[in-house]
Write a protein that holds these residues in place. Structure first.
Motif, PDB file in Angstrom:
ATOM      1  N   TYR A  32      26.290  69.442  26.737  1.00 23.53           N
ATOM      2  CA  TYR A  32      27.476  68.595  27.115  1.00 23.53           C
ATOM      3  C   TYR A  32      27.323  68.265  25.211  1.00 23.53           C
ATOM      4  O   TYR A  32      26.980  67.560  25.484  1.00 23.53           O
ATOM      5  N   PHE A  34      30.279  66.198  23.357  1.00 21.10           N
ATOM      6  CA  PHE A  34      31.581  64.583  23.658  1.00 21.10           C
ATOM      7  C   PHE A  34      31.558  64.565  22.330  1.00 21.10           C
ATOM      8  O   PHE A  34      31.065  63.712  21.261  1.00 21.10           O
ATOM      9  N   LYS A  49      35.625  67.862  24.299  1.00 18.27           N
ATOM     10  CA  LYS A  49      34.206  68.482  25.108  1.00 18.27           C
ATOM     11  C   LYS A  49      33.764  69.369  25.168  1.00 18.27           C
ATOM     12  O   LYS A  49      35.393  69.933  25.554  1.00 18.27           O
ATOM     13  N   THR A  51      31.255  72.396  27.044  1.00 17.89           N
ATOM     14  CA  THR A  51      30.917  72.757  28.528  1.00 17.89           C
ATOM     15  C   THR A  51      30.529  74.518  28.249  1.00 17.89           C
ATOM     16  O   THR A  51      30.201  74.613  29.562  1.00 17.89           O
ATOM     17  N   ALA A  95      22.741  66.567  28.794  1.00 17.65           N
ATOM     18  CA  ALA A  95      21.610  67.870  29.148  1.00 17.65           C
ATOM     19  C   ALA A  95      22.245  68.320  30.366  1.00 17.65           C
ATOM     20  O   ALA A  95      23.089  67.740  31.662  1.00 17.65           O
ATOM     21  N   TRP A  96      22.238  69.867  30.747  1.00 10.68           N
ATOM     22  CA  TRP A  96      23.323  70.078  32.214  1.00 10.68           C
ATOM     23  C   TRP A  96      21.888  69.792  33.308  1.00 10.68           C
ATOM     24  O   TRP A  96      21.047  70.128  32.723  1.00 10.68           O
ATOM     25  N   GLY A  97      22.657  69.575  34.365  1.00 12.46           N
ATOM     26  CA  GLY A  97      22.163  69.176  35.360  1.00 12.46           C
ATOM     27  C   GLY A  97      21.335  67.956  35.014  1.00 12.46           C
ATOM     28  O   GLY A  97      20.569  67.776  36.026  1.00 12.46           O
ATOM     29  N   GLU A 100      23.725  62.729  33.414  1.00 16.30           N
ATOM     30  CA  GLU A 100      24.985  62.353  32.748  1.00 16.30           C
ATOM     31  C   GLU A 100      24.853  61.495  32.015  1.00 16.30           C
ATOM     32  O   GLU A 100      26.306  60.891  31.323  1.00 16.30           O
ATOM     33  N   LEU A 102      24.920  59.611  28.318  1.00 17.46           N
ATOM     34  CA  LEU A 102      25.286  60.417  26.923  1.00 17.46           C
ATOM     35  C   LEU A 102      23.603  59.701  25.553  1.00 17.46           C
ATOM     36  O   LEU A 102      23.716  58.676  26.073  1.00 17.46           O
TER      37      LEU A 102
ATOM     38  N   TYR B  33      26.986  52.694  34.394  1.00 17.21           N
ATOM     39  CA  TYR B  33      27.085  52.923  33.158  1.00 17.21           C
ATOM     40  C   TYR B  33      26.518  51.796  32.309  1.00 17.21           C
ATOM     41  O   TYR B  33      28.104  51.033  32.195  1.00 17.21           O
ATOM     42  N   GLY B  98      25.890  65.085  35.526  1.00 17.17           N
ATOM     43  CA  GLY B  98      25.154  66.670  35.047  1.00 17.17           C
ATOM     44  C   GLY B  98      26.447  67.828  34.797  1.00 17.17           C
ATOM     45  O   GLY B  98      25.957  68.709  35.015  1.00 17.17           O
TER      46      GLY B  98
END
Lengths: 114, 114
Positions: A32, A34, A49, A51, A95-97, A100, A102, B33, B98
């Protein structure tokens, strides 16, 4: 692991000129991506972003970015710069999955000259 | 909605003093975060909490501790401040880790350690 490289820590353009801010990423899994903007003494605000829905992404304030997998790039553009675009811009990848998390580039400070 | 709030906005500490930076979000987000921002370095992740009750180290955790007090609040503690911890600290949150959801940032805390 992910990483981001922003080419050019400072970019200067004239009002009305094209804005091009470069971002290249490295990711072992589909990313992903941004773009965030930071105005002086403020927090970060999302510009746009990626996706995976569309490779050309439109954001706020007339900005857009194109995801190019073959070039591992996600460059930010705006056809005509405005004085109010002066700010610092950050590209980030996650990264996917994942959780989150960053990973940010070091940022590009955009100056717009009258 | 206030979004992500941080207190204090500014703080000056002497070397060896301790303090806690507070962060709260009212968006019912799962993940939170803590980042630090230093000139020319972008944002670097200190700690994160993927969900209530869990915390994990980020890229630069040394010298910091965190507490996810509840779903809303995520605090960052400096037990013995050092000049190298002079920085701007940002808290962020996201609803669905994710999945490419954006992170929402607070206004930041500017910390100076003398």
């Amino acid at each position: 692991a992910q990483s981001v490289t922003q080419l050019g820590s400072h970019v200067s353009v004239s009002e009305g000129a094209l804005v091009l801010l470069r971002c290249n990423y490295s990711s072992s899994v589909p990313p992903y991506l941004f773009w965030y903007v930071q105005y002086p003494n403020q927090g970060l605000q999302l510009l746009l972003k990626y996706t995976s829905a569309a490779t050309l992404v439109k954001g706020i304030n007339g900005f857009e970015a194109e995801f190019k997998k073959s070039e591992t790039s996600f460059h930010l553009t705006k056809p005509s710069a405005h004085m109010s675009d002066a700010a610092e811009y950050f590209c980030a990848v996650s990264a996917w999955g994942g959780s989150e998390k960053l990973v940010f580039g070091k940022g590009t400070k955009l100056t717009v000259n009258p | 909605n206030a979004g992500v709030t941080q207190t204090p906005k500014f703080q000056v500490l002497k070397t060896g003093q301790s303090m806690t930076l507070q962060c709260a979000q009212d968006m019912n987000h799962n993940s939170m975060y803590w980042y630090r921002q230093d000139p020319g370095m972008g944002l670097r992740l200190i700690y994160y909490s993927a969900s209530e009750g869990t915390t994990d180290k980020g890229e630069v955790p040394n010298g910091y501790n965190v507490s996810r007090l509840n779903k809303r609040e995520f605090s960052l503690r400096l037990e013995s401040a050092a000049p190298s911890q002079t920085s701007v600290y940002f808290c962020a949150s996201t609803p669905d880790p994710g999945t490419g959801s954006e992170q929402f940032f607070g206004p930041g805390t500017r910390l100076t350690v003398l």
